[in-house]
Design a protein around this motif. Structure first.
Motif, PDB file in Angstrom:
ATOM      1  N   PHE A  54       0.822  -1.205   0.000  1.00  0.00           N
ATOM      2  CA  PHE A  54       0.000   0.000   0.000  1.00  0.00           C
ATOM      3  C   PHE A  54       0.861   1.263   0.000  1.00  0.00           C
ATOM      4  O   PHE A  54       0.448   2.285  -0.560  1.00  0.00           O
ATOM      5  N   SER A  55       2.056   1.216   0.583  1.00  0.00           N
ATOM      6  CA  SER A  55       2.958   2.367   0.525  1.00  0.00           C
ATOM      7  C   SER A  55       3.436   2.598  -0.900  1.00  0.00           C
ATOM      8  O   SER A  55       3.475   3.742  -1.375  1.00  0.00           O
ATOM      9  N   ILE A  56       3.798   1.527  -1.603  1.00  0.00           N
ATOM     10  CA  ILE A  56       4.216   1.648  -2.999  1.00  0.00           C
ATOM     11  C   ILE A  56       3.055   2.166  -3.847  1.00  0.00           C
ATOM     12  O   ILE A  56       3.235   3.012  -4.735  1.00  0.00           O
ATOM     13  N   LEU A  57       1.839   1.689  -3.578  1.00  0.00           N
ATOM     14  CA  LEU A  57       0.663   2.163  -4.300  1.00  0.00           C
ATOM     15  C   LEU A  57       0.432   3.654  -4.052  1.00  0.00           C
ATOM     16  O   LEU A  57       0.119   4.408  -4.987  1.00  0.00           O
ATOM     17  N   ALA A  58       0.601   4.105  -2.813  1.00  0.00           N
ATOM     18  CA  ALA A  58       0.434   5.526  -2.491  1.00  0.00           C
ATOM     19  C   ALA A  58       1.490   6.367  -3.200  1.00  0.00           C
ATOM     20  O   ALA A  58       1.185   7.446  -3.729  1.00  0.00           O
ATOM     21  N   ILE A  59       2.724   5.881  -3.247  1.00  0.00           N
ATOM     22  CA  ILE A  59       3.783   6.601  -3.957  1.00  0.00           C
ATOM     23  C   ILE A  59       3.459   6.674  -5.447  1.00  0.00           C
ATOM     24  O   ILE A  59       3.623   7.716  -6.085  1.00  0.00           O
ATOM     25  N   GLY A  60       2.975   5.577  -6.005  1.00  0.00           N
ATOM     26  CA  GLY A  60       2.603   5.558  -7.419  1.00  0.00           C
ATOM     27  C   GLY A  60       1.487   6.541  -7.733  1.00  0.00           C
ATOM     28  O   GLY A  60       1.525   7.243  -8.751  1.00  0.00           O
ATOM     29  N   VAL A  61       0.493   6.624  -6.864  1.00  0.00           N
ATOM     30  CA  VAL A  61      -0.613   7.568  -7.064  1.00  0.00           C
ATOM     31  C   VAL A  61      -0.093   9.003  -6.971  1.00  0.00           C
ATOM     32  O   VAL A  61      -0.463   9.862  -7.792  1.00  0.00           O
ATOM     33  N   VAL A  78       2.971  10.153  -7.542  1.00  0.00           N
ATOM     34  CA  VAL A  78       3.802  10.465  -8.717  1.00  0.00           C
ATOM     35  C   VAL A  78       2.916  10.640  -9.954  1.00  0.00           C
ATOM     36  O   VAL A  78       3.115  11.560 -10.755  1.00  0.00           O
ATOM     37  N   GLY A  79       1.925   9.769 -10.107  1.00  0.00           N
ATOM     38  CA  GLY A  79       1.014   9.890 -11.243  1.00  0.00           C
ATOM     39  C   GLY A  79       0.247  11.199 -11.229  1.00  0.00           C
ATOM     40  O   GLY A  79       0.107  11.867 -12.265  1.00  0.00           O
ATOM     41  N   LEU A  80      -0.254  11.583 -10.056  1.00  0.00           N
ATOM     42  CA  LEU A  80      -0.964  12.852  -9.947  1.00  0.00           C
ATOM     43  C   LEU A  80      -0.044  14.037 -10.228  1.00  0.00           C
ATOM     44  O   LEU A  80      -0.452  15.022 -10.855  1.00  0.00           O
ATOM     45  N   TYR A  81       1.189  13.947  -9.781  1.00  0.00           N
ATOM     46  CA  TYR A  81       2.139  15.033 -10.010  1.00  0.00           C
ATOM     47  C   TYR A  81       2.351  15.263 -11.504  1.00  0.00           C
ATOM     48  O   TYR A  81       2.227  16.386 -12.000  1.00  0.00           O
ATOM     49  N   LEU A 128       0.521  14.242 -13.958  1.00  0.00           N
ATOM     50  CA  LEU A 128      -0.740  14.522 -14.641  1.00  0.00           C
ATOM     51  C   LEU A 128      -1.177  15.980 -14.461  1.00  0.00           C
ATOM     52  O   LEU A 128      -1.681  16.609 -15.397  1.00  0.00           O
ATOM     53  N   LEU A 129      -0.985  16.514 -13.250  1.00  0.00           N
ATOM     54  CA  LEU A 129      -1.497  17.846 -12.939  1.00  0.00           C
ATOM     55  C   LEU A 129      -0.472  18.972 -13.017  1.00  0.00           C
ATOM     56  O   LEU A 129      -0.840  20.146 -12.953  1.00  0.00           O
ATOM     57  N   LYS A 130       0.822  18.655 -13.133  1.00  0.00           N
ATOM     58  CA  LYS A 130       1.872  19.677 -13.138  1.00  0.00           C
ATOM     59  C   LYS A 130       1.685  20.714 -14.248  1.00  0.00           C
ATOM     60  O   LYS A 130       1.886  21.909 -14.014  1.00  0.00           O
ATOM     61  N   PRO A 131       1.275  20.340 -15.467  1.00  0.00           N
ATOM     62  CA  PRO A 131       1.099  21.378 -16.501  1.00  0.00           C
ATOM     63  C   PRO A 131      -0.080  22.317 -16.234  1.00  0.00           C
ATOM     64  O   PRO A 131      -0.134  23.418 -16.790  1.00  0.00           O
ATOM     65  N   TYR A 132      -1.017  21.930 -15.387  1.00  0.00           N
ATOM     66  CA  TYR A 132      -2.234  22.709 -15.194  1.00  0.00           C
ATOM     67  C   TYR A 132      -2.262  23.517 -13.901  1.00  0.00           C
ATOM     68  O   TYR A 132      -3.064  24.440 -13.777  1.00  0.00           O
ATOM     69  N   TRP A 160      -0.106  19.509  -2.714  1.00  0.00           N
ATOM     70  CA  TRP A 160      -1.226  19.213  -1.815  1.00  0.00           C
ATOM     71  C   TRP A 160      -2.164  18.176  -2.414  1.00  0.00           C
ATOM     72  O   TRP A 160      -2.670  17.300  -1.709  1.00  0.00           O
ATOM     73  N   VAL A 161      -2.404  18.264  -3.708  1.00  0.00           N
ATOM     74  CA  VAL A 161      -3.255  17.268  -4.367  1.00  0.00           C
ATOM     75  C   VAL A 161      -2.610  15.890  -4.292  1.00  0.00           C
ATOM     76  O   VAL A 161      -3.282  14.880  -4.071  1.00  0.00           O
ATOM     77  N   CYS A 162      -1.275  15.832  -4.460  1.00  0.00           N
ATOM     78  CA  CYS A 162      -0.561  14.547  -4.352  1.00  0.00           C
ATOM     79  C   CYS A 162      -0.699  13.957  -2.958  1.00  0.00           C
ATOM     80  O   CYS A 162      -0.928  12.758  -2.803  1.00  0.00           O
ATOM     81  N   ILE A 163      -0.571  14.791  -1.943  1.00  0.00           N
ATOM     82  CA  ILE A 163      -0.708  14.321  -0.561  1.00  0.00           C
ATOM     83  C   ILE A 163      -2.118  13.807  -0.309  1.00  0.00           C
ATOM     84  O   ILE A 163      -2.317  12.719   0.243  1.00  0.00           O
ATOM     85  N   LEU A 164      -3.115  14.585  -0.741  1.00  0.00           N
ATOM     86  CA  LEU A 164      -4.510  14.175  -0.529  1.00  0.00           C
ATOM     87  C   LEU A 164      -4.869  12.940  -1.353  1.00  0.00           C
ATOM     88  O   LEU A 164      -5.685  12.116  -0.921  1.00  0.00           O
TER      89      LEU A 164
END
Length: 115
Positions: free
Chosen positions: A27-34, A36-39, A41-45, A53-57
């Motif tokens: 679950f820690s690896i899954l949280a890290i993957g989520v 990184v994926g959010l980062y 995905l959302l970095k250009p916007y 904060w979105v990555c943490i949430l």
């Protein structure tokens, strides 16, 4: 030489990676993957602070699933029990008393009343 043993043997968890159990590690690896994926995905916007904060949430629920236990149930066992009790099972519980002594003696009592 001293061997440490848990007081409650059912609470024992074997450490697999970095002092975490296999479940906590996955679950820690899954949280890290989520995160990184959010980062990415959302970095250009969005700005860096907002994305962080979105990555943490976004990662927090996945990280919490690995560590939370409630009444001896893992998080997914608790979620399934809650869903069953709140959505799948009927809400109205009816109690109907059943007097086994009366049922056993009903024939005798009706015969006495008919006399």
């Amino acid at each position: 030489m001293e061997v440490k043993i848990n007081r409650e043997i059912r609470n024992y968890t074997e450490s697999m990676f970095f002092g975490l159990s296999m479940r906590q590690f996955i679950f820690s690896i899954l949280a890290i993957g989520v995160a990184v994926g959010l980062y990415f995905l959302l970095k250009p916007y969005m700005g860096t602070e907002t994305v962080s904060w979105v990555c943490i949430l976004g990662a927090a629920p996945f990280a919490a699933l690995g560590f939370i236990t409630y009444h001896g149930m893992t998080a997914e066992q608790f979620i399934w029990a809650w869903l069953k009790s709140e959505l799948l099972e009927p809400r109205q519980i009816r109690f109907e008393a059943n007097n086994i002594y009366y049922e056993a003696l009903k024939d005798t009592l009706t015969k006495e009343e008919n006399k």
